[in-house]
Design a protein around this motif. Structure first.
Motif, short mmCIF file in Angstrom:
data_model
loop_
_atom_site.label_atom_id
_atom_site.label_comp_id
_atom_site.label_asym_id
_atom_site.label_seq_id
_atom_site.Cartn_x
_atom_site.Cartn_y
_atom_site.Cartn_z
N ALA A 2 0.83 -1.20 0.00
CA ALA A 2 0.00 0.00 0.00
C ALA A 2 0.87 1.25 0.00
N ARG A 3 0.40 2.24 -0.71
CA ARG A 3 1.13 3.51 -0.74
C ARG A 3 0.99 4.21 0.59
N LYS A 4 1.86 5.16 0.78
CA LYS A 4 1.85 5.95 2.01
C LYS A 4 1.02 7.21 1.83
N ILE A 5 0.60 7.74 2.96
CA ILE A 5 -0.21 8.95 2.96
C ILE A 5 0.51 10.09 2.26
N ARG A 6 1.81 10.21 2.44
CA ARG A 6 2.55 11.31 1.81
C ARG A 6 2.43 11.29 0.29
N ASP A 7 2.13 10.11 -0.28
CA ASP A 7 2.00 9.99 -1.73
C ASP A 7 0.68 10.53 -2.26
N ILE A 8 -0.33 10.64 -1.41
CA ILE A 8 -1.66 11.06 -1.89
C ILE A 8 -2.21 12.30 -1.20
N MET A 9 -1.59 12.74 -0.11
CA MET A 9 -2.13 13.87 0.65
C MET A 9 -1.97 15.18 -0.11
N THR A 10 -2.76 16.14 0.30
CA THR A 10 -2.56 17.51 -0.14
C THR A 10 -1.61 18.13 0.86
N GLY A 11 -0.44 18.54 0.38
CA GLY A 11 0.57 19.11 1.26
C GLY A 11 0.34 20.59 1.53
N SER A 12 1.13 21.12 2.43
CA SER A 12 1.06 22.53 2.81
C SER A 12 -0.37 22.99 3.08
#
Length: 139
Positions: A2-12
């Motif tokens: 499974a991918r990590k949250i950092r790969d799909i989150m909206t940053g900043s």
């Protein structure tokens, strides 16, 4: 894997002071084309406010929107996730807590937001929710 949250989150993520009025926050959400903001004092996250919160808890309650402070509308951010957590973990937390968005926190500071739409695009890109979430916004 499974991918990590950092790969799909909206940053900043956009953060606002709890002392701002709902009109100012609504305009910021419109201008940035976002549906949620974090409410924070410095690095201390107090909660999250969505566009729906502005309407249901703010405008529908009556009163002068320029006098209603956003801090009074914020849902407390009791559920958060880390950027290295799995997408499956985010789905589990959202189910357990019945929430549609999770602040992403690293070293005690907010670094992003992940939404149920982000999960839909990642987990089932052919679903109706994924199509809606991936579509360009209405203007």
């Amino acid at each position: 894997m499974a991918r990590k949250i950092r790969d799909i989150m909206t940053g900043s993520p956009t953060s606002v002071s709890p002392e701002l009025d709902i009109v100012t926050v609504a305009r910021a959400m419109r201008d940035e084309d976002i549906g949620a903001v974090l409410v924070a004092e410095g690095d201390d996250m107090k909660g999250l406010v969505t566009d729906r919160d502005l309407v249901v808890r703010g405008l529908a309650a009556g009163g002068d929107p320029k006098e209603i402070k956003i801090g009074g509308l914020a849902s407390s951010a009791t559920a958060t996730i880390g950027p290295d957590d799995s997408v499956d973990r985010a789905a589990q937390i959202m189910r357990e807590r019945a929430v549609r968005r999770l602040p992403v926190v690293e070293d005690g500071r907010p670094v992003g937001i992940v939404s149920i739409g982000d999960l839909a695009v990642e987990k089932d890109s052919a679903s109706a929710l994924a199509d809606i979430s991936a579509a360009r916004p209405n203007t």
